[in-house]
Design a protein around this motif. Structure first.
Motif, PDB file in Angstrom:
ATOM      1  N   GLU A 241       0.813  -1.217   0.000  1.00  0.00           N
ATOM      2  CA  GLU A 241       0.000   0.000   0.000  1.00  0.00           C
ATOM      3  C   GLU A 241       0.848   1.270   0.000  1.00  0.00           C
ATOM      4  OE1 GLU A 241      -2.985  -0.705  -0.592  1.00  0.00           O
ATOM      5  OE2 GLU A 241      -2.951  -2.791   0.046  1.00  0.00           O
ATOM      6  N   PHE A 242       2.160   1.132   0.177  1.00  0.00           N
ATOM      7  CA  PHE A 242       3.057   2.291   0.273  1.00  0.00           C
ATOM      8  C   PHE A 242       3.412   2.818  -1.114  1.00  0.00           C
ATOM      9  CE2 PHE A 242       7.425   4.086   0.790  1.00  0.00           C
ATOM     10  CZ  PHE A 242       7.091   5.142   1.618  1.00  0.00           C
ATOM     11  N   ILE A 243       3.351   4.140  -1.264  1.00  0.00           N
ATOM     12  CA  ILE A 243       3.758   4.829  -2.492  1.00  0.00           C
ATOM     13  C   ILE A 243       5.007   5.628  -2.145  1.00  0.00           C
ATOM     14  CG2 ILE A 243       3.103   6.507  -4.254  1.00  0.00           C
ATOM     15  CD1 ILE A 243       0.149   5.841  -3.488  1.00  0.00           C
ATOM     16  N   GLU A 244       6.118   5.256  -2.769  1.00  0.00           N
ATOM     17  CA  GLU A 244       7.395   5.882  -2.445  1.00  0.00           C
ATOM     18  C   GLU A 244       7.393   7.380  -2.694  1.00  0.00           C
ATOM     19  OE1 GLU A 244      10.675   4.044  -4.362  1.00  0.00           O
ATOM     20  OE2 GLU A 244      10.355   2.124  -3.369  1.00  0.00           O
ATOM     21  N   GLY A 245       8.235   8.070  -1.931  1.00  0.00           N
ATOM     22  CA  GLY A 245       8.433   9.501  -2.114  1.00  0.00           C
ATOM     23  C   GLY A 245       9.449   9.751  -3.210  1.00  0.00           C
TER      24      GLY A 245
ATOM     25  N   GLY B 114       6.695   9.181   1.939  1.00  0.00           N
ATOM     26  CA  GLY B 114       5.813   8.841   0.827  1.00  0.00           C
ATOM     27  C   GLY B 114       4.364   8.937   1.239  1.00  0.00           C
ATOM     28  N   ARG B 115       3.528   8.159   0.561  1.00  0.00           N
ATOM     29  CA  ARG B 115       2.096   8.158   0.858  1.00  0.00           C
ATOM     30  C   ARG B 115       1.619   6.724   1.031  1.00  0.00           C
ATOM     31  NH1 ARG B 115      -0.662  10.313  -3.831  1.00  0.00           N
ATOM     32  NH2 ARG B 115       1.123   9.582  -4.997  1.00  0.00           N
ATOM     33  N   CYS B 116       0.417   6.566   1.523  1.00  0.00           N
ATOM     34  CA  CYS B 116      -0.211   5.262   1.690  1.00  0.00           C
ATOM     35  C   CYS B 116      -1.547   5.282   0.953  1.00  0.00           C
ATOM     36  CB  CYS B 116      -0.437   4.952   3.166  1.00  0.00           C
ATOM     37  SG  CYS B 116      -1.273   3.372   3.444  1.00  0.00           S
ATOM     38  N   LYS B 117      -1.808   4.217   0.210  1.00  0.00           N
ATOM     39  CA  LYS B 117      -3.063   4.124  -0.535  1.00  0.00           C
ATOM     40  C   LYS B 117      -4.271   4.081   0.392  1.00  0.00           C
ATOM     41  CE  LYS B 117      -0.768   1.421  -4.100  1.00  0.00           C
ATOM     42  NZ  LYS B 117      -0.633   0.059  -4.661  1.00  0.00           N
TER      43      LYS B 117
ATOM     44  N   THR C  81      -1.066  -1.000  11.391  1.00  0.00           N
ATOM     45  CA  THR C  81      -1.770  -2.287  11.404  1.00  0.00           C
ATOM     46  C   THR C  81      -2.326  -2.671  10.032  1.00  0.00           C
ATOM     47  OG1 THR C  81      -3.802  -1.181  12.107  1.00  0.00           O
ATOM     48  CG2 THR C  81      -2.388  -2.097  13.842  1.00  0.00           C
ATOM     49  N   LEU C  82      -2.236  -1.787   9.059  1.00  0.00           N
ATOM     50  CA  LEU C  82      -2.681  -2.097   7.691  1.00  0.00           C
ATOM     51  C   LEU C  82      -1.587  -2.755   6.852  1.00  0.00           C
ATOM     52  CD1 LEU C  82      -4.573   1.213   6.892  1.00  0.00           C
ATOM     53  CD2 LEU C  82      -5.577  -1.001   7.425  1.00  0.00           C
ATOM     54  N   TRP C  83      -0.408  -2.977   7.429  1.00  0.00           N
ATOM     55  CA  TRP C  83       0.731  -3.502   6.679  1.00  0.00           C
ATOM     56  C   TRP C  83       0.312  -4.755   5.911  1.00  0.00           C
ATOM     57  CZ3 TRP C  83       3.733  -7.975   6.638  1.00  0.00           C
ATOM     58  CH2 TRP C  83       4.953  -7.871   5.990  1.00  0.00           C
ATOM     59  N   ASN C  84       0.678  -4.787   4.605  1.00  0.00           N
ATOM     60  CA  ASN C  84       0.198  -5.837   3.715  1.00  0.00           C
ATOM     61  C   ASN C  84       1.271  -6.200   2.688  1.00  0.00           C
ATOM     62  OD1 ASN C  84      -1.325  -7.526   2.079  1.00  0.00           O
ATOM     63  ND2 ASN C  84      -2.558  -5.893   1.223  1.00  0.00           N
ATOM     64  N   THR C  85       1.485  -7.495   2.482  1.00  0.00           N
ATOM     65  CA  THR C  85       2.415  -7.939   1.441  1.00  0.00           C
ATOM     66  C   THR C  85       1.721  -8.827   0.419  1.00  0.00           C
ATOM     67  OG1 THR C  85       3.116  -9.864   2.729  1.00  0.00           O
ATOM     68  CG2 THR C  85       4.442  -7.856   2.916  1.00  0.00           C
TER      69      THR C  85
END
Length: 93
Positions: free
Chosen positions: A59-63, A70-73, A88-92
């Motif tokens: 969900e991470f969008i790099e800076g 960066g940002r998170c979706k 707690t939203l960490w997702n792979t």
């Protein structure tokens, strides 16, 4: 003849306006945004947990660089997410 003067004046004003645009963008402040409500809800922190960090989350969008925020979706309106952060939203998957 008055058309030439009007055209000349227009070009002068256009050139003056074009030179002001970079000055305004350089002097304007860049404002970072955070979504404190969602950060709290998802227990966001600036450090990793058990080897899990934002850089390894789907969900991470790099800076602009690997170390830049960066940002998170899933956290809209927040552009200060640390690459080393965790929530707690960490997702792979």
């Amino acid at each position: 003849m008055s058309t030439n003067l009007t055209r000349r004046r227009f070009l002068q004003l256009s050139a003056a306006g074009a030179t002001c645009i970079p000055l305004v963008s350089l002097t304007g402040e860049a404002r970072a945004a955070t979504n404190q409500a969602l950060r709290a809800q998802y227990k966001y922190q600036d450090s990793p947990v058990d080897g899990k960090s934002c850089t390894s989350c789907l969900e991470f969008i790099e800076g602009s660089s690997a170390t830049a925020p960066g940002r998170c979706k899933l956290i809209p309106g927040d552009d200060e997410i640390s690459p080393n952060g965790y929530c707690t939203l960490w997702n792979t998957m």
